[in-house]
Design a protein around this motif. Structure first.
Motif, PDB file in Angstrom:
ATOM      1  N   VAL A  11      38.106  34.985  40.026  1.00 29.11           N
ATOM      2  CA  VAL A  11      38.239  33.641  40.594  1.00 29.11           C
ATOM      3  C   VAL A  11      39.013  32.773  39.600  1.00 29.11           C
ATOM      4  CG1 VAL A  11      36.103  33.847  41.945  1.00 29.11           C
ATOM      5  CG2 VAL A  11      36.002  32.896  39.647  1.00 29.11           C
ATOM      6  N   THR A  12      39.772  31.829  40.099  1.00 29.82           N
ATOM      7  CA  THR A  12      40.570  30.985  39.201  1.00 29.82           C
ATOM      8  C   THR A  12      39.760  29.856  38.577  1.00 29.82           C
ATOM      9  OG1 THR A  12      41.303  29.700  41.114  1.00 29.82           O
ATOM     10  CG2 THR A  12      42.763  31.474  40.355  1.00 29.82           C
ATOM     11  N   ASP A  13      38.628  29.504  39.178  1.00 30.79           N
ATOM     12  CA  ASP A  13      37.765  28.433  38.666  1.00 30.79           C
ATOM     13  C   ASP A  13      36.358  28.999  38.571  1.00 30.79           C
ATOM     14  OD1 ASP A  13      35.826  26.306  38.655  1.00 30.79           O
ATOM     15  OD2 ASP A  13      37.375  24.928  39.353  1.00 30.79           O
ATOM     16  N   MET A  14      35.918  29.314  37.359  1.00 29.35           N
ATOM     17  CA  MET A  14      34.638  30.007  37.180  1.00 29.35           C
ATOM     18  C   MET A  14      33.455  29.175  37.645  1.00 29.35           C
ATOM     19  SD  MET A  14      33.412  32.864  36.464  1.00 29.35           S
ATOM     20  CE  MET A  14      31.732  33.424  36.405  1.00 29.35           C
ATOM     21  N   GLN A  15      33.460  27.893  37.367  1.00 32.11           N
ATOM     22  CA  GLN A  15      32.330  27.057  37.769  1.00 32.11           C
ATOM     23  C   GLN A  15      32.198  27.052  39.290  1.00 32.11           C
ATOM     24  OE1 GLN A  15      32.543  22.993  36.376  1.00 32.11           O
ATOM     25  NE2 GLN A  15      30.369  22.653  36.761  1.00 32.11           N
ATOM     26  N   GLU A  16      33.301  26.833  39.983  1.00 40.18           N
ATOM     27  CA  GLU A  16      33.288  26.845  41.443  1.00 40.18           C
ATOM     28  C   GLU A  16      32.977  28.254  41.967  1.00 40.18           C
ATOM     29  OE1 GLU A  16      36.371  26.133  45.136  1.00 40.18           O
ATOM     30  OE2 GLU A  16      36.809  25.151  43.221  1.00 40.18           O
ATOM     31  N   GLY A  17      33.556  29.273  41.325  1.00 42.70           N
ATOM     32  CA  GLY A  17      33.315  30.652  41.737  1.00 42.70           C
ATOM     33  C   GLY A  17      31.858  31.054  41.594  1.00 42.70           C
ATOM     34  N   GLN A  18      31.243  30.711  40.468  1.00 38.40           N
ATOM     35  CA  GLN A  18      29.832  31.044  40.282  1.00 38.40           C
ATOM     36  C   GLN A  18      28.974  30.346  41.324  1.00 38.40           C
ATOM     37  OE1 GLN A  18      28.274  30.957  36.271  1.00 38.40           O
ATOM     38  NE2 GLN A  18      26.221  30.476  37.028  1.00 38.40           N
ATOM     39  N   ARG A  19      29.258  29.084  41.571  1.00 38.52           N
ATOM     40  CA  ARG A  19      28.493  28.334  42.574  1.00 38.52           C
ATOM     41  C   ARG A  19      28.662  28.975  43.964  1.00 38.52           C
ATOM     42  NH1 ARG A  19      29.731  23.578  40.827  1.00 38.52           N
ATOM     43  NH2 ARG A  19      31.706  23.430  41.925  1.00 38.52           N
ATOM     44  N   TRP A  20      29.891  29.396  44.324  1.00 35.21           N
ATOM     45  CA  TRP A  20      30.161  30.002  45.626  1.00 35.21           C
ATOM     46  C   TRP A  20      29.377  31.315  45.757  1.00 35.21           C
ATOM     47  CZ3 TRP A  20      31.967  34.140  48.379  1.00 35.21           C
ATOM     48  CH2 TRP A  20      32.412  33.886  49.675  1.00 35.21           C
ATOM     49  N   TYR A  21      29.405  32.155  44.724  1.00 36.98           N
ATOM     50  CA  TYR A  21      28.700  33.435  44.788  1.00 36.98           C
ATOM     51  C   TYR A  21      27.183  33.260  44.704  1.00 36.98           C
ATOM     52  CZ  TYR A  21      32.774  36.294  45.328  1.00 36.98           C
ATOM     53  OH  TYR A  21      33.890  36.882  45.861  1.00 36.98           O
ATOM     54  N   ASN A  58      44.474  40.847  48.169  1.00 41.60           N
ATOM     55  CA  ASN A  58      43.899  41.769  49.161  1.00 41.60           C
ATOM     56  C   ASN A  58      42.859  42.719  48.590  1.00 41.60           C
ATOM     57  OD1 ASN A  58      45.601  40.724  51.236  1.00 41.60           O
ATOM     58  ND2 ASN A  58      47.267  41.887  50.328  1.00 41.60           N
ATOM     59  N   SER A  59      42.096  42.276  47.604  1.00 41.58           N
ATOM     60  CA  SER A  59      41.062  43.156  47.056  1.00 41.58           C
ATOM     61  C   SER A  59      39.879  43.242  48.009  1.00 41.58           C
ATOM     62  CB  SER A  59      40.584  42.648  45.691  1.00 41.58           C
ATOM     63  OG  SER A  59      39.836  41.464  45.834  1.00 41.58           O
ATOM     64  N   GLY A  60      39.165  44.323  47.914  1.00 40.35           N
ATOM     65  CA  GLY A  60      37.966  44.510  48.715  1.00 40.35           C
ATOM     66  C   GLY A  60      38.265  45.126  50.059  1.00 40.35           C
ATOM     67  N   PRO A  61      37.358  45.029  50.967  1.00 38.07           N
ATOM     68  CA  PRO A  61      36.166  44.187  50.883  1.00 38.07           C
ATOM     69  C   PRO A  61      35.001  44.886  50.183  1.00 38.07           C
ATOM     70  CG  PRO A  61      36.254  45.170  53.051  1.00 38.07           C
ATOM     71  CD  PRO A  61      37.482  45.642  52.305  1.00 38.07           C
ATOM     72  N   ILE A  62      34.173  44.071  49.613  1.00 37.66           N
ATOM     73  CA  ILE A  62      32.870  44.502  49.129  1.00 37.66           C
ATOM     74  C   ILE A  62      31.929  44.253  50.299  1.00 37.66           C
ATOM     75  CG2 ILE A  62      31.019  44.007  47.508  1.00 37.66           C
ATOM     76  CD1 ILE A  62      33.248  42.810  45.678  1.00 37.66           C
ATOM     77  N   GLN A 101      36.866  36.215  53.670  1.00 36.04           N
ATOM     78  CA  GLN A 101      37.374  36.077  52.312  1.00 36.04           C
ATOM     79  C   GLN A 101      36.696  34.933  51.586  1.00 36.04           C
ATOM     80  OE1 GLN A 101      41.643  35.620  52.686  1.00 36.04           O
ATOM     81  NE2 GLN A 101      41.924  37.815  52.424  1.00 36.04           N
ATOM     82  N   ASP A 102      36.566  35.126  50.268  1.00 29.58           N
ATOM     83  CA  ASP A 102      36.123  34.002  49.450  1.00 29.58           C
ATOM     84  C   ASP A 102      37.321  33.063  49.277  1.00 29.58           C
ATOM     85  OD1 ASP A 102      37.749  34.913  47.327  1.00 29.58           O
ATOM     86  OD2 ASP A 102      36.073  35.591  46.096  1.00 29.58           O
ATOM     87  N   PRO A 103      37.128  31.899  48.663  1.00 28.08           N
ATOM     88  CA  PRO A 103      38.246  30.954  48.524  1.00 28.08           C
ATOM     89  C   PRO A 103      39.410  31.476  47.676  1.00 28.08           C
ATOM     90  CG  PRO A 103      36.169  29.808  48.245  1.00 28.08           C
ATOM     91  CD  PRO A 103      35.853  31.286  48.276  1.00 28.08           C
ATOM     92  N   TRP A 104      39.246  32.587  46.944  1.00 30.22           N
ATOM     93  CA  TRP A 104      40.279  33.145  46.085  1.00 30.22           C
ATOM     94  C   TRP A 104      40.966  34.354  46.719  1.00 30.22           C
ATOM     95  CZ3 TRP A 104      35.463  31.560  44.958  1.00 30.22           C
ATOM     96  CH2 TRP A 104      35.382  30.351  44.277  1.00 30.22           C
ATOM     97  N   GLY A 105      40.594  34.664  47.971  1.00 34.71           N
ATOM     98  CA  GLY A 105      41.231  35.762  48.687  1.00 34.71           C
ATOM     99  C   GLY A 105      40.572  37.119  48.527  1.00 34.71           C
ATOM    100  N   ASN A 106      39.439  37.185  47.824  1.00 33.79           N
ATOM    101  CA  ASN A 106      38.719  38.449  47.684  1.00 33.79           C
ATOM    102  C   ASN A 106      38.027  38.786  49.002  1.00 33.79           C
ATOM    103  OD1 ASN A 106      39.055  38.934  44.731  1.00 33.79           O
ATOM    104  ND2 ASN A 106      37.950  37.004  44.601  1.00 33.79           N
ATOM    105  N   GLY A 107      38.141  40.023  49.447  1.00 37.24           N
ATOM    106  CA  GLY A 107      37.500  40.447  50.683  1.00 37.24           C
ATOM    107  C   GLY A 107      36.009  40.665  50.497  1.00 37.24           C
ATOM    108  N   ILE A 108      35.216  40.055  51.355  1.00 37.47           N
ATOM    109  CA  ILE A 108      33.763  40.194  51.356  1.00 37.47           C
ATOM    110  C   ILE A 108      33.381  40.644  52.766  1.00 37.47           C
ATOM    111  CG2 ILE A 108      31.534  39.042  51.011  1.00 37.47           C
ATOM    112  CD1 ILE A 108      33.284  38.967  48.511  1.00 37.47           C
TER     113      ILE A 108
END
Length: 131
Positions: A11-21, A58-62, A101-108
């Motif tokens: 994720v490009t923003d760790m604080q936002e990424g951690q909160r999202w996950y 286009n990573s994932g999906p997990i 997708q998460d806000p960074w384009g990772n497939g979930i």
């Protein structure tokens, strides 16, 4: 012998990424070894790592197994604004599934067993208990 695994998303923003996950997984990380990195043990020996960095296109999906995919779709749409969370199923496939997708384009993705007894058997085989 493989005995454990980790999967990493960036994720490009760790604080936002951690909160999202944290919202996605309904809990705080199990391990934060240093800035820019957080880990959740999803099931015994299976870790999801969220790291600050450049996401891989286009990573994932997990895919995560859930009890009720419809309820998760509603929860994540409400809390995270997930879009394009279409639930699919095919007669020959024992689960229904969705990918977003998460806000960074990772497939979930998420999946739910059609058979609750099969889901219970998987939970018991992994955790030694019934849900």
């Amino acid at each position: 012998m493989i005995y454990e695994m980790t999967v990493q998303v960036r994720v490009t923003d760790m604080q936002e990424g951690q909160r999202w996950y944290e919202t996605l997984l309904n809990r705080t990380p199990d391990f934060i070894p240093h800035d820019g990195f957080a880990e959740w043990e999803l099931i015994p020996g299976c870790w999801l790592q969220v790291a600050e960095g450049t996401p891989t296109p286009n990573s994932g999906p997990i895919r995560l197994g859930v009890e009720d995919i419809g309820r998760e779709k509603e929860r994540l749409s409400s809390l995270l604004g997930t879009k394009r969370f279409d639930i699919h199923e095919r007669e020959e496939v024992p689960v229904k599934w969705a990918t977003f997708q998460d806000p960074w384009g990772n497939g979930i993705g998420m999946f739910e067993y059609h058979s609750k007894s099969e889901m219970q058997a998987r939970i018991q085989s992994l955790f030694g208990k019934k849900k």
